[in-house]
Design a protein around this motif. Structure first.
Motif, short mmCIF file in Angstrom:
data_model
loop_
_atom_site.label_atom_id
_atom_site.label_comp_id
_atom_site.label_asym_id
_atom_site.label_seq_id
_atom_site.Cartn_x
_atom_site.Cartn_y
_atom_site.Cartn_z
N ASP A 1 2.20 7.81 11.48
CA ASP A 1 3.09 8.00 10.95
C ASP A 1 3.76 7.15 10.40
OD1 ASP A 1 3.48 7.45 13.78
OD2 ASP A 1 5.80 8.61 13.83
N ILE A 2 3.35 5.41 10.91
CA ILE A 2 3.68 4.79 10.09
C ILE A 2 3.06 4.05 8.87
CG2 ILE A 2 4.15 2.11 10.25
CD1 ILE A 2 5.85 4.73 12.02
N GLU A 3 3.71 3.40 7.91
CA GLU A 3 2.91 2.94 7.13
C GLU A 3 3.65 1.58 6.08
OE1 GLU A 3 2.64 4.66 2.14
OE2 GLU A 3 3.68 5.85 3.26
N ILE A 4 2.70 1.08 6.41
CA ILE A 4 3.26 -0.55 6.02
C ILE A 4 2.70 -0.19 4.36
CG2 ILE A 4 2.23 -2.95 5.75
CD1 ILE A 4 1.10 -2.90 9.24
N VAL A 5 4.68 -0.50 3.42
CA VAL A 5 3.96 -0.70 2.08
C VAL A 5 4.19 -2.22 1.63
CG1 VAL A 5 4.85 1.84 2.20
CG2 VAL A 5 6.40 -0.27 2.79
N GLY A 6 4.79 -3.28 2.45
CA GLY A 6 4.58 -4.19 2.68
C GLY A 6 4.60 -6.03 3.20
N GLN A 7 3.88 -6.88 3.81
CA GLN A 7 3.87 -7.65 4.69
C GLN A 7 4.59 -9.40 3.35
OE1 GLN A 7 0.20 -8.12 6.77
NE2 GLN A 7 -0.20 -6.26 6.06
N TYR A 8 5.32 -10.07 4.04
CA TYR A 8 5.82 -11.24 3.54
C TYR A 8 6.00 -12.04 5.28
CZ TYR A 8 7.45 -7.67 0.30
OH TYR A 8 7.10 -6.76 -0.57
N GLY A 9 6.24 -13.84 4.68
CA GLY A 9 6.44 -14.31 5.23
C GLY A 9 7.51 -15.21 5.47
N THR B 1 1.10 -1.41 -0.10
CA THR B 1 -0.11 0.21 -0.07
C THR B 1 0.75 1.47 -0.15
OG1 THR B 1 -0.18 0.13 2.17
CG2 THR B 1 -1.43 -1.21 1.12
N GLY B 2 0.39 2.52 -0.37
CA GLY B 2 0.58 3.48 -0.30
C GLY B 2 1.81 4.00 -1.47
N GLU B 3 2.40 4.99 -1.25
CA GLU B 3 3.62 5.70 -2.67
C GLU B 3 4.95 5.22 -1.90
OE1 GLU B 3 2.69 9.81 -1.16
OE2 GLU B 3 0.38 9.92 -2.01
N THR B 4 5.59 6.14 -2.91
CA THR B 4 6.75 5.49 -3.13
C THR B 4 7.53 6.61 -2.47
OG1 THR B 4 7.23 6.42 -5.26
CG2 THR B 4 7.13 4.18 -5.14
N GLY B 5 8.35 6.52 -1.93
CA GLY B 5 9.01 7.07 -0.49
C GLY B 5 7.98 7.86 0.66
N HIS B 6 8.91 9.06 1.16
CA HIS B 6 8.57 9.33 2.51
C HIS B 6 7.05 9.95 1.83
CE1 HIS B 6 11.42 8.81 5.20
NE2 HIS B 6 12.52 9.15 4.49
N ALA B 7 5.89 9.57 2.47
CA ALA B 7 4.93 10.23 2.27
C ALA B 7 4.24 11.62 3.48
CB ALA B 7 3.35 9.27 2.63
N ILE B 8 4.04 12.30 2.72
CA ILE B 8 3.98 14.05 3.46
C ILE B 8 2.06 14.71 4.33
CG2 ILE B 8 4.45 16.09 4.32
CD1 ILE B 8 6.75 16.34 2.35
N ARG B 9 1.20 13.55 5.23
CA ARG B 9 0.19 14.73 5.76
C ARG B 9 0.23 15.47 6.75
NH1 ARG B 9 -2.94 9.52 4.91
NH2 ARG B 9 -2.23 9.29 2.93
N SER B 10 -0.75 16.58 6.24
CA SER B 10 -0.59 17.68 7.83
C SER B 10 0.74 17.70 8.46
CB SER B 10 -1.26 16.62 8.66
OG SER B 10 -2.55 16.80 8.13
N GLY B 11 1.54 17.22 6.91
CA GLY B 11 3.37 18.06 7.83
C GLY B 11 3.61 17.02 9.08
N VAL B 12 2.77 15.82 8.87
CA VAL B 12 4.01 14.44 8.82
C VAL B 12 4.21 13.70 8.93
CG1 VAL B 12 3.81 12.41 10.54
CG2 VAL B 12 2.37 14.26 11.07
N VAL B 13 5.32 13.20 8.89
CA VAL B 13 6.36 12.54 7.91
C VAL B 13 6.19 11.16 8.23
CG1 VAL B 13 8.83 12.06 6.90
CG2 VAL B 13 8.09 13.65 7.28
#
Length: 284
Positions: A44-52, A6-18
């Motif tokens: 401020d934590i974005e899960i971009v991948g889950q692996y087993g 999920t999410g975007e590449t690179g740091h996401a900026i939302r409401s000034g939060v990295v």
């Protein structure tokens, strides 16, 4: 392999939060799901991948370049420690080990983990671990930025192993300003940008956007950082959050209260603030 991205590449900026990009690596689907739910309470934590498994995690790490990895210690085949041994140092994210056995904590810290969590994950301990992660990340960003600037100065001076005292000499900065290219760290790549192709630069929170003829590059830096690297006669600051390539200005239009607007050769209009009207002479 169980993978969700999920999410975007690179740091996401939302409401000034990295937001810190994270991988969750655990061979138990329920454990991954439980950690996902708990982390969902931390914006401020974005899960971009889950692996087993470890092998899939290494491939995912190379694909997503995360800031943080929650890594299960006990996995069949390649366990958590073996997984770390297959990750190059320059690609290593911050690591929080997740384990069902407390005696693994000593080995976790020997492996330079930021922290560890015992299963089932306690909410208070998770908050403590994330506090350590945020502190470690801010320190890593600061040291990484310093290392990047030293490397850039070394490259331009012909001395790859440039020392700090050499880099701080006035002539080193002047040489950097005279160069016709600017080295920019954009996500996981370093791009050398032709100065002539830069139209303007503006600030977006803790990031700077460099608008060129080809693309817009985003880097974590301050206006002051870039002002130090650019010739102020060629790239004057015209606003609290804007630097312009003076050679790209084709029209000056006065506005109220002593402010004005600059039109660039690409059609973009930029505001010239009253406090920077002294820069007009550079563009006439």
């Amino acid at each position: 392999m169980d993978k969700a991205v999920t999410g975007e590449t690179g740091h996401a900026i939302r409401s000034g939060v990295v937001r810190l990009r994270a991988l969750v690596v655990d061979d138990e689907p329920l454990a991954r799901r439980g950690l996902e739910i708990r982390l969902g309470e931390h914006p401020d934590i974005e899960i971009v991948g889950q692996y087993g498994d470890g092998a899939s995690a290494i491939a995912g790490l190379r694909e997503h370049r995360p800031d943080l990895m929650f890594l299960d210690v006990q996995m069949p085949g390649m366990d958590g420690f073996e997984t770390l041994r297959h990750i190059p140092a320059d690609e290593m994210p911050l690591v929080v080990f997740v384990t069902a056995y407390d005696h693994y904590a000593i080995r976790a810290f020997e492996a330079s983990a930021t922290d560890y969590l015992l299963k089932p994950v306690d909410e208070t301990r998770l908050h403590q671990a994330l506090a350590r992660v945020r502190l470690a990340h801010s320190q890593r960003e600061a040291s990484g930025h310093c290392a990047h600037l030293l490397g850039l100065l070394g490259e331009l001076s012909g001395k790859p192993l440039l020392e700090l005292d050499e880099a701080l000499r006035p002539d080193a900065i002047e040489q950097l300003r005279r160069d016709e290219k600017l080295a920019v760290r954009d996500g996981g790549r370093t791009v050398r940008v032709d100065l002539a192709s830069i139209r303007w630069i503006d600030a977006a929170g803790d990031y700077m956007c460099i608008h060129t003829d080809q693309e817009t590059l985003v880097l974590r830096a301050t206006m002051r950082d870039l002002e130090k690297q650019l010739d102020p006669q060629r790239f004057p600051r015209i606003h609290r959050s804007t630097i312009v390539n003076a050679r790209r200005v084709v029209e000056l239009r006065p506005h109220t209260n002593g402010e004005g607007y600059l039109r660039l050769d690409c059609g973009q209009e930029l505001k010239l603030s009253r406090s920077h009207r002294d820069k007009l002479a550079l563009m006439l």
